[in-house]
Design an enzyme around this catalytic site. Structure first.
Site, PDB file in Angstrom:
ATOM      1  CB  SER A  92      -0.881   0.017   1.256  1.00  0.00           C
ATOM      2  OG  SER A  92      -1.533   1.261   1.402  1.00  0.00           O
ATOM      3  CE1 TYR A  96      -3.246  -2.437   5.677  1.00  0.00           C
ATOM      4  CE2 TYR A  96      -2.924  -0.137   5.062  1.00  0.00           C
ATOM      5  CZ  TYR A  96      -3.242  -1.440   4.718  1.00  0.00           C
ATOM      6  OH  TYR A  96      -3.542  -1.736   3.410  1.00  0.00           O
TER       7      TYR A  96
END
Length: 226
Positions: free
Chosen positions: A128, A151
């Site tokens: 990501s 994350y």
């Protein structure tokens, strides 16, 4: 026939990746923690295997079901439960890392014997832009408002992990994709890209031939400069 394994393939980006690769002629095995929830991926022609990336026995059993393997897509990932510093603790961090980073290692290591027998072995790790420090610091990027430490850290680790695997596995194409801010369950459908746009980079990297790049980070427009 190209045989592909996709982890976390039951919905959203994983499901769309499976659909597109099946359309491209791949035989797709969809790794799901709960095969009973695999109706959507079965409906597009994928073979469902039980695969929990946090469970080594599950990973080994899933790989044992495959007759061969040419493409591995490590797509499974979780956001976790810590969204800022005040709710962050070591357990929250460890849970995200176990799925998003160590899970990739579990699956990849188990898959290597099959991949090494392929004429064109390919690994794609789905990361990501949230793992890219430059994007996190730039107010013009979608990633800038994200506060979640686990994350972001996990996806940064996936990018570095990919580079190191690529350096070691010189006979394979090993790359990492950034789906971008995509409309999925993962972000409560707040993303501005379609799932097709969000899988462009992953699909492109999954269909590389032996002359393709390795050790690169791509979004749907192409390579992202390190």
């Amino acid at each position: 026939m190209t045989t592909t394994l996709i982890t976390g393939a039951g919905r959203s980006l994983g499901l769309e990746t499976a659909r597109r690769l099946i359309d491209a002629g791949h035989t797709v095995y969809a790794g799901l923690r709960n095969p009973d929830a695999g109706d959507a991926v079965r409906s597009i022609g994928a073979h469902v295997v039980r695969l929990d990336v946090t469970d080594s026995a599950s990973v080994q059993a899933a790989l044992a079901e495959l007759p061969q393997l040419d493409v591995l897509i490590n797509n499974a990932g979780i956001l976790g439960t810590a969204y800022g510093v005040d709710d962050l603790n070591a357990d929250a961090m460890a849970t995200v890392l176990d799925t998003n980073v160590t899970g990739i290692v579990r699956v990849t290591q188990a898959a290597l014997p099959l991949l090494r027998r392929s004429a064109n072995p390919v690994i794609v790790n789905v990361a990501s832009g949230v793992g890219w420090p430059r994007y996190l610091q730039d107010p013009t990027h979608d990633e800038y408002p994200v506060q979640a430490v686990p994350y972001a850290a996990s996806k940064a680790a996936v990018i570095a992990l990919t580079v190191q695997y690529a350096k070691s596995l010189t006979g394979m194409r090993v790359n990492v994709s950034d789906p971008g801010y995509t409309d999925t369950d993962f972000n409560a459908h707040s993303g501005h890209q379609t799932v097709t746009e969000g899988t462009d980079a992953t699909v492109a990297l999954a269909t590389l031939d032996q002359d393709g790049p390795t050790g690169e980070f791509h979004d749907r427009t192409g390579p992202i400069a390190y």
